[in-house]
Design a protein around this motif. Sequence first.
Motif, PDB file in Angstrom:
ATOM      1  N   PHE A   1      14.975   0.046  -3.167  1.00 34.73           N
ATOM      2  CA  PHE A   1      13.729   0.367  -3.882  1.00 34.73           C
ATOM      3  C   PHE A   1      12.813  -0.835  -4.076  1.00 34.73           C
ATOM      4  CE2 PHE A   1      15.148   4.534  -4.308  1.00 34.73           C
ATOM      5  CZ  PHE A   1      16.462   4.550  -4.764  1.00 34.73           C
ATOM      6  N   SER A   2      13.106  -1.979  -3.461  1.00 37.71           N
ATOM      7  CA  SER A   2      12.206  -3.139  -3.601  1.00 37.71           C
ATOM      8  C   SER A   2      12.397  -4.123  -2.452  1.00 37.71           C
ATOM      9  CB  SER A   2      12.474  -3.847  -4.935  1.00 37.71           C
ATOM     10  OG  SER A   2      13.770  -4.418  -4.913  1.00 37.71           O
ATOM     11  N   LEU A   3      11.443  -5.032  -2.322  1.00 40.03           N
ATOM     12  CA  LEU A   3      11.409  -6.002  -1.225  1.00 40.03           C
ATOM     13  C   LEU A   3      11.179  -7.407  -1.798  1.00 40.03           C
ATOM     14  CD1 LEU A   3       8.711  -4.063   0.863  1.00 40.03           C
ATOM     15  CD2 LEU A   3      11.207  -3.797   1.061  1.00 40.03           C
ATOM     16  N   SER A   4      11.502  -8.420  -1.001  1.00 37.70           N
ATOM     17  CA  SER A   4      11.117  -9.800  -1.341  1.00 37.70           C
ATOM     18  C   SER A   4      10.554 -10.454  -0.088  1.00 37.70           C
ATOM     19  CB  SER A   4      12.337 -10.597  -1.808  1.00 37.70           C
ATOM     20  OG  SER A   4      12.817 -10.055  -3.011  1.00 37.70           O
ATOM     21  N   GLY A   5       9.667 -11.436  -0.293  1.00 38.62           N
ATOM     22  CA  GLY A   5       9.091 -12.060   0.883  1.00 38.62           C
ATOM     23  C   GLY A   5       8.393 -13.377   0.606  1.00 38.62           C
ATOM     24  N   ARG A   6       7.838 -13.928   1.686  1.00 42.81           N
ATOM     25  CA  ARG A   6       7.153 -15.233   1.603  1.00 42.81           C
ATOM     26  C   ARG A   6       5.647 -14.979   1.660  1.00 42.81           C
ATOM     27  NH1 ARG A   6       5.045 -18.432   5.370  1.00 42.81           N
ATOM     28  NH2 ARG A   6       5.793 -17.158   7.142  1.00 42.81           N
ATOM     29  N   PRO A   7       4.930 -15.458   0.654  1.00 38.27           N
ATOM     30  CA  PRO A   7       3.474 -15.224   0.659  1.00 38.27           C
ATOM     31  C   PRO A   7       2.793 -16.144   1.656  1.00 38.27           C
ATOM     32  CG  PRO A   7       4.043 -16.645  -1.177  1.00 38.27           C
ATOM     33  CD  PRO A   7       5.358 -16.270  -0.495  1.00 38.27           C
ATOM     34  N   LEU A   8       1.822 -15.631   2.354  1.00 37.68           N
ATOM     35  CA  LEU A   8       1.030 -16.501   3.233  1.00 37.68           C
ATOM     36  C   LEU A   8      -0.015 -17.180   2.375  1.00 37.68           C
ATOM     37  CD1 LEU A   8       0.515 -14.244   6.402  1.00 37.68           C
ATOM     38  CD2 LEU A   8       2.339 -15.884   5.879  1.00 37.68           C
ATOM     39  N   GLY A   9      -0.300 -18.430   2.715  1.00 34.88           N
ATOM     40  CA  GLY A   9      -1.316 -19.167   1.947  1.00 34.88           C
ATOM     41  C   GLY A   9      -2.677 -18.575   2.243  1.00 34.88           C
ATOM     42  N   ARG A  10      -3.685 -18.980   1.460  1.00 29.16           N
ATOM     43  CA  ARG A  10      -5.026 -18.435   1.704  1.00 29.16           C
ATOM     44  C   ARG A  10      -5.467 -18.911   3.084  1.00 29.16           C
ATOM     45  NH1 ARG A  10      -6.276 -17.075  -3.694  1.00 29.16           N
ATOM     46  NH2 ARG A  10      -4.934 -18.216  -5.083  1.00 29.16           N
TER      47      ARG A  10
ATOM     48  N   ARG B   1       0.848  -1.201   0.000  1.00 26.15           N
ATOM     49  CA  ARG B   1       0.000   0.000   0.000  1.00 26.15           C
ATOM     50  C   ARG B   1       0.881   1.247   0.000  1.00 26.15           C
ATOM     51  NH1 ARG B   1      -5.397  -0.398   1.506  1.00 26.15           N
ATOM     52  NH2 ARG B   1      -5.262   1.705   2.412  1.00 26.15           N
ATOM     53  N   THR B   2       2.113   1.105   0.526  1.00 27.41           N
ATOM     54  CA  THR B   2       3.036   2.253   0.565  1.00 27.41           C
ATOM     55  C   THR B   2       3.873   2.332  -0.714  1.00 27.41           C
ATOM     56  OG1 THR B   2       4.503   0.784   1.764  1.00 27.41           O
ATOM     57  CG2 THR B   2       3.225   2.356   3.076  1.00 27.41           C
ATOM     58  N   ASN B   3       3.433   1.599  -1.771  1.00 32.36           N
ATOM     59  CA  ASN B   3       4.015   1.691  -3.109  1.00 32.36           C
ATOM     60  C   ASN B   3       5.408   1.091  -3.246  1.00 32.36           C
ATOM     61  OD1 ASN B   3       3.269   2.503  -5.747  1.00 32.36           O
ATOM     62  ND2 ASN B   3       4.782   4.169  -5.644  1.00 32.36           N
ATOM     63  N   ARG B   4       5.810   0.164  -2.336  1.00 34.00           N
ATOM     64  CA  ARG B   4       7.118  -0.484  -2.472  1.00 34.00           C
ATOM     65  C   ARG B   4       6.967  -1.726  -3.333  1.00 34.00           C
ATOM     66  NH1 ARG B   4      10.808   2.788  -1.960  1.00 34.00           N
ATOM     67  NH2 ARG B   4      12.220   2.702  -0.187  1.00 34.00           N
ATOM     68  N   LEU B   5       7.778  -1.824  -4.377  1.00 32.60           N
ATOM     69  CA  LEU B   5       7.752  -2.966  -5.286  1.00 32.60           C
ATOM     70  C   LEU B   5       8.168  -4.212  -4.495  1.00 32.60           C
ATOM     71  CD1 LEU B   5       7.429  -3.785  -8.260  1.00 32.60           C
ATOM     72  CD2 LEU B   5       9.885  -3.312  -8.560  1.00 32.60           C
ATOM     73  N   THR B   6       7.423  -5.292  -4.639  1.00 40.25           N
ATOM     74  CA  THR B   6       7.680  -6.496  -3.850  1.00 40.25           C
ATOM     75  C   THR B   6       7.592  -7.745  -4.722  1.00 40.25           C
ATOM     76  OG1 THR B   6       6.701  -5.367  -1.950  1.00 40.25           O
ATOM     77  CG2 THR B   6       6.934  -7.759  -1.792  1.00 40.25           C
ATOM     78  N   PHE B   7       8.540  -8.662  -4.538  1.00 38.66           N
ATOM     79  CA  PHE B   7       8.564  -9.930  -5.275  1.00 38.66           C
ATOM     80  C   PHE B   7       8.287 -11.075  -4.300  1.00 38.66           C
ATOM     81  CE2 PHE B   7      10.212  -8.014  -9.063  1.00 38.66           C
ATOM     82  CZ  PHE B   7      10.998  -6.947  -8.608  1.00 38.66           C
TER      83      PHE B   7
END
Length: 469
Positions: free
Chosen positions: A456-465, A423-429
């Motif tokens: 200028f960007s981030l990476s992370g682990r997606p949480l499952g549904r 939401r704070t506009n940081r590009l994320t992979f």
Amino acid sequence: MTATVSGPPADQAPSARRGSYWITTFGCQMNKADSERMAGILEAMGYRPGSDEHTADLVLYNTCTIRDNAEQKVYSYLGRQARRKRINPALTLVVAGCVAQQEGESLLRRVPELDLVMGPQHANRLEALLTRVENGQQVVATEEHHILEDITAARRDSAVCAWVNVIYGCNEHCTYCVVPAVRGREQSRRPEAIRAEMAELAARGFREITLLGQNIDAYGRDLPGITSEGRRAHTLTDLLHAVHDVRGIERIRFATSHPRYFTDRLIDACADLPRVCEHFHIPFQSGDDEVLRAMARGYTVERYRRIIDRIRDRIPDAAISADVIVAFPGETDTQYRRTLDLIEAIGFDQVNTAAYSPRPGTPAADWPDQLPEAVKVERLREINALVEKVAGQRSARYLGRREQVLAEGLNPRDPSQLMGRTRTNRLTFFAADPGDGRLHRPGDLVDVVIEAVRPFSLSGRPLGRGEVR
Ligand code: SF4
């Protein structure tokens, strides 16, 4: 009156020249939005997207003149296409955007192979102008023009995020800026038309809208109506309230703000309206009051800092980005250092930097105290290093946090990953597969635990549904 430079009378039946098209866009989001609409018009006329500019039947350059190098770039492209046109006269060659508006007919003297030269205010009239070209005319359309509401569906680059123009043009007089001369006076769209376009986009699956204007805080100044409290009936704040509940639109952003007109009312609306994202793009241009006066920006550094403080009072984690110009005519080293100090003091998430470039017809271009290229290069090098350092410090706050990311598409470098923005506009992979086999897709709002940060960007682990961290 749009000029017809040469060719047979208008009533001859147009020949079937509708093959492939190619659009190259230079410059800002306004130009990108115009290009999407022009692509939509071309496809409605029966053109199909071409694979490249060297084989397309219609080539359109949507140009930018904000800095000299942007302007010069288009002439090299045009040179190549002019050679093509001399071999293949059926090629249609169009120059649109700000260089077209600035140069007008003189572009035809420079590139006689051109078929159409059209200013930004004429983007929605592309079909009518091309029909004249198909009748053998060479057309220049750069006169002031009331921008028509365009019903043609734009051919959008993204299927998830869309630009929506809310105000065209600019009435300001920043002494370095060519925009008012090439994009004309402010023309605000009616709130109902903006809401209707957003609803149509939501129906097509778009989830995020960015409301666009060169000076978006001027929205509504040219629309009639005064409230019972005696203030303008139409402002950006009122517009945000008016479009906030469009079903299907999860996120709303807006750009570009102007510190001179930024209000507490707007900050409160952004804090209170949940779909409005916590990111503000507010160019400050210089950290020195004397330079700001010479730029005719209409605010002081103190006023700018107060705005940022007020935003952070109401929205502590808000991201702040900006634009800055270094080496403005007469800018001393001390004044330049005040700009560096402001960047450190505010702690910007991102700053778009540029060295001053004299533009035709702007007051500052004729001022005597132009700075040497070497100074421009050195100040730009130094400020870019600082901007990256500060952005890195700002990115550090995300580490270990759970961020909601709107997936916009696949990571072009790693198709097993999705990319999007917080939401704070940081590009994320992040990986499309959260490990439960139920892949995330573009358009999904995904909770991502941030595991790596870069300036200028981030990476992370997606949480499952349904996974709760
Ligand atoms: S506000 Fe100033 S810098 Fe921005 S588009 Fe208008 S004249 Fe140019």
